[in-house]
Design a protein around this motif. Structure first.
Motif, PDB file in Angstrom:
ATOM      1  N   GLU A  68       0.970  -1.248  -0.029  1.00 33.26           N
ATOM      2  CA  GLU A  68       0.034   0.057  -0.005  1.00 33.26           C
ATOM      3  C   GLU A  68       0.899   1.345  -0.068  1.00 33.26           C
ATOM      4  O   GLU A  68       2.038   1.050   0.715  1.00 33.26           O
ATOM      5  N   TYR A  69       0.470   2.367  -0.708  1.00 27.11           N
ATOM      6  CA  TYR A  69       1.291   3.669  -0.565  1.00 27.11           C
ATOM      7  C   TYR A  69       0.985   4.152   0.854  1.00 27.11           C
ATOM      8  O   TYR A  69       0.122   4.071   1.409  1.00 27.11           O
ATOM      9  N   VAL A  70       2.164   4.736   1.330  1.00 31.21           N
ATOM     10  CA  VAL A  70       2.106   5.644   2.402  1.00 31.21           C
ATOM     11  C   VAL A  70       1.284   6.708   2.400  1.00 31.21           C
ATOM     12  O   VAL A  70       1.483   7.451   1.403  1.00 31.21           O
ATOM     13  N   GLY A  71       0.172   6.902   3.118  1.00 26.86           N
ATOM     14  CA  GLY A  71      -0.596   8.130   3.434  1.00 26.86           C
ATOM     15  C   GLY A  71      -1.843   8.184   2.515  1.00 26.86           C
ATOM     16  O   GLY A  71      -2.705   9.281   2.581  1.00 26.86           O
ATOM     17  N   LEU A  72      -2.201   7.029   1.668  1.00 30.29           N
ATOM     18  CA  LEU A  72      -3.381   6.888   0.886  1.00 30.29           C
ATOM     19  C   LEU A  72      -4.126   6.137   1.552  1.00 30.29           C
ATOM     20  O   LEU A  72      -3.934   5.056   2.083  1.00 30.29           O
ATOM     21  N   ASP A  73      -5.460   6.656   2.130  1.00 27.10           N
ATOM     22  CA  ASP A  73      -6.441   5.866   2.743  1.00 27.10           C
ATOM     23  C   ASP A  73      -7.467   5.405   1.714  1.00 27.10           C
ATOM     24  O   ASP A  73      -7.509   5.622   0.417  1.00 27.10           O
ATOM     25  N   VAL A  74      -8.382   4.219   2.195  1.00 29.31           N
ATOM     26  CA  VAL A  74      -9.289   3.646   1.358  1.00 29.31           C
ATOM     27  C   VAL A  74     -10.296   4.783   0.482  1.00 29.31           C
ATOM     28  O   VAL A  74     -10.645   4.273  -0.636  1.00 29.31           O
ATOM     29  N   SER A  75     -10.412   5.790   0.917  1.00 26.90           N
ATOM     30  CA  SER A  75     -11.215   7.003   0.264  1.00 26.90           C
ATOM     31  C   SER A  75     -10.493   7.499  -1.016  1.00 26.90           C
ATOM     32  O   SER A  75     -11.061   8.030  -1.904  1.00 26.90           O
ATOM     33  N   ASN A  76      -9.207   7.175  -1.150  1.00 27.01           N
ATOM     34  CA  ASN A  76      -8.241   7.656  -2.058  1.00 27.01           C
ATOM     35  C   ASN A  76      -8.365   6.724  -3.231  1.00 27.01           C
ATOM     36  O   ASN A  76      -7.976   5.689  -2.962  1.00 27.01           O
ATOM     37  N   ASP A  77      -8.800   6.949  -4.576  1.00 22.33           N
ATOM     38  CA  ASP A  77      -9.208   6.013  -5.605  1.00 22.33           C
ATOM     39  C   ASP A  77      -7.751   5.461  -6.023  1.00 22.33           C
ATOM     40  O   ASP A  77      -7.645   4.744  -6.971  1.00 22.33           O
ATOM     41  N   GLN A  78      -6.672   6.058  -5.546  1.00 20.09           N
ATOM     42  CA  GLN A  78      -5.434   5.448  -5.976  1.00 20.09           C
ATOM     43  C   GLN A  78      -4.811   4.456  -4.928  1.00 20.09           C
ATOM     44  O   GLN A  78      -3.718   3.866  -5.105  1.00 20.09           O
ATOM     45  N   SER A  79      -5.514   4.315  -3.872  1.00 19.43           N
ATOM     46  CA  SER A  79      -5.026   3.540  -2.789  1.00 19.43           C
ATOM     47  C   SER A  79      -5.116   2.088  -3.236  1.00 19.43           C
ATOM     48  O   SER A  79      -6.010   1.904  -3.965  1.00 19.43           O
ATOM     49  N   TYR A  80      -4.403   1.103  -2.840  1.00 24.44           N
ATOM     50  CA  TYR A  80      -4.361  -0.257  -3.166  1.00 24.44           C
ATOM     51  C   TYR A  80      -5.658  -0.850  -2.468  1.00 24.44           C
ATOM     52  O   TYR A  80      -6.282  -1.971  -2.974  1.00 24.44           O
ATOM     53  N   VAL A 101      -5.079  -5.519   3.798  1.00 24.23           N
ATOM     54  CA  VAL A 101      -4.216  -4.550   2.986  1.00 24.23           C
ATOM     55  C   VAL A 101      -3.343  -3.933   4.160  1.00 24.23           C
ATOM     56  O   VAL A 101      -4.090  -3.420   4.910  1.00 24.23           O
ATOM     57  N   PRO A 102      -2.014  -3.757   3.721  1.00 24.12           N
ATOM     58  CA  PRO A 102      -1.418  -3.031   4.810  1.00 24.12           C
ATOM     59  C   PRO A 102      -1.808  -1.502   5.330  1.00 24.12           C
ATOM     60  O   PRO A 102      -2.333  -1.006   4.012  1.00 24.12           O
ATOM     61  N   VAL A 175       2.480  10.998  -7.286  1.00 26.08           N
ATOM     62  CA  VAL A 175       2.540   9.430  -6.838  1.00 26.08           C
ATOM     63  C   VAL A 175       3.340   9.540  -5.430  1.00 26.08           C
ATOM     64  O   VAL A 175       4.342  10.207  -5.353  1.00 26.08           O
ATOM     65  N   PRO A 176       2.999   8.858  -4.517  1.00 25.32           N
ATOM     66  CA  PRO A 176       3.664   8.776  -3.125  1.00 25.32           C
ATOM     67  C   PRO A 176       4.965   8.267  -3.344  1.00 25.32           C
ATOM     68  O   PRO A 176       5.426   7.577  -4.226  1.00 25.32           O
ATOM     69  N   LYS A 177       5.935   8.838  -2.418  1.00 25.76           N
ATOM     70  CA  LYS A 177       7.331   8.629  -2.760  1.00 25.76           C
ATOM     71  C   LYS A 177       7.582   7.372  -1.819  1.00 25.76           C
ATOM     72  O   LYS A 177       8.585   6.537  -2.179  1.00 25.76           O
ATOM     73  N   THR A 178       6.889   6.964  -0.924  1.00 25.74           N
ATOM     74  CA  THR A 178       7.075   5.950  -0.137  1.00 25.74           C
ATOM     75  C   THR A 178       5.813   4.873  -0.145  1.00 25.74           C
ATOM     76  O   THR A 178       4.739   5.326  -0.255  1.00 25.74           O
ATOM     77  N   ALA A 179       6.180   3.701   0.206  1.00 22.52           N
ATOM     78  CA  ALA A 179       5.224   2.652   0.354  1.00 22.52           C
ATOM     79  C   ALA A 179       5.383   1.671   1.591  1.00 22.52           C
ATOM     80  O   ALA A 179       6.393   1.651   2.007  1.00 22.52           O
TER      81      ALA A 179
END
Ligand code: F6R
Length: 236
Positions: A68-80, A101-102, A175-179
C-alpha cells in the motif's frame, strides 16, 4: 519453476485464474496473497465471472495484499485498498472483514509491518501468492537493493517505479514517494506463487529475473529459490 508463455493478455489472465480457482476449490478456506496493478486485472475479471457463475465461492477465503502507498487511505481512488475493492472484493462474495491490505496511514509503520507479518503467520501463512513484476524487477514494492529484506517494511520507491505508476495519477508529483510492502519472508513462505507479466517492455526483466543470477538488485530473482512458482508471461 514452470514458465508459461501466452500470446495474449486474456490467455495469461485465464491461466492465472484457473490456478487460483483450483486453489479455492481444493481449499475453500485458503489464504490468497493478492497484488494490484494492471497485470492482475484480467485475472480478477475472470475470477469475478467464475464467482457469478457459481464455479467458485469466496465466502470462506481470506486475502492478504502485498502493499500500500504510504499516506493514501481507502477513500483515495489510487490507494491499493480502493483498487482491490473496485477490481475484486466489491464483485465477489468475499467477507470484506477477511481481506487485509497493509495500512499505509498507520502512525507507526514499523509496528504495522510487524503486526502484518504476525497476522499472516497466525492465519497459517499464504496458500497462494499472486504477483506482478515491476520494470526494475520489484515484487510487491521490494525495490532493487544491496540485500533482500524479509519483513513487511516501509520502502522508498524508485524513480522508475514512480514514473511507471504516474499513469494512474493526475501527475507524477502526486505519486507517493514511499510505500509499505510485504517483504521477501511472507512472499517466499507462500506455499505456491503465480506471477503474471505482460508486454514487450517486461520481457528483459522477466528473462533477467528467472534465467539470470539471484541478485537483490533484481528482486524477483529470489523466486528461483521457491519450490512452487509458475510464471505466466504474455508478450502482448
Ligand atoms: C502491486 C505490486 C507491484 C506490481 C508491479 C507491476 O501490488 O506489488 O509489484 O505488481 O509494479 O505493476 P503493473 O502490473 O501495473 O505493471
Amino acid at each position: 519453476m514452470k514458465f508459461i508463455t501466452t500470446k495474449t493478455y486474456e490467455e495469461m489472465s485465464n491461466k492465472a485464474a484457473d490456478i487460483i480457482a483450483a486453489q479455492i476449490i481444493v481449499k475453500p478456506n485458503c489464504v490468497l496473497g493478492l497484488a494490484t496493478g494492471s497485470s492482475p486485472v484480467g485475472t480478477y475479471k475472470r475470477l469475478i465471472e467464475d464467482n457469478k457463475n457459481g464455479k467458485i465461492d469466496f465466502s470462506t477465503v481470506t486475502s492478504v495484499n502485498l502493499d500500500e502507498y504510504v499516506g493514501l487511505d481507502v477513500s483515495n481512488d489510487q490507494s491499493y485498498r480502493y483498487f482491490m475493492n473496485d477490481n475484486l472484493f466489491n464483485h465477489v462474495n468475499i467477507d470484506k472483514s477477511k481481506t487485509f491490505v497493509p495500512n499505509g496511514c498507520a502512525e507507526d509503520l514499523k509496528a504495522e509491518g510487524e503486526n502484518y507479518d504476525n497476522m499472516i503467520k497466525a492465519l497459517g501463512g499464504i496458500d497462494l501468492q499472486l504477483l506482478g513484476i515491476g520494470l526494475d524487477g520489484h515484487i510487491g514494492f521490494n525495490e532493487p537493493d544491496a540485500y533482500f529484506t524479509g519483513p513487511t517494511h516501509e520502502v522508498v520507491l524508485d524513480e522508475s517505479t514512480i514514473k511507471a505508476n504516474a499513469r494512474f495519477f493526475a501527475s507524477e508529483d502526486e505519486v507517493p514517494k514511499t510505500a509499505i510492502t510485504m517483504g521477501m519472508m511472507s512472499i517466499m513462505q507462500a506455499k505456491k506463487i503465480v506471477l503474471v507479466a505482460n508486454g514487450a517492455a517486461k520481457k528483459e526483466i522477466v528473462e533477467k529475473s528467472f534465467f539470470g543470477p539471484i541478485d537483490p538488485q533484481v528482486p524477483a530473482s529470489i523466486l528461483q529459490l521457491h519450490p512452487d512458482v509458475t510464471v505466466i508471461y504474455s508478450e502482448n
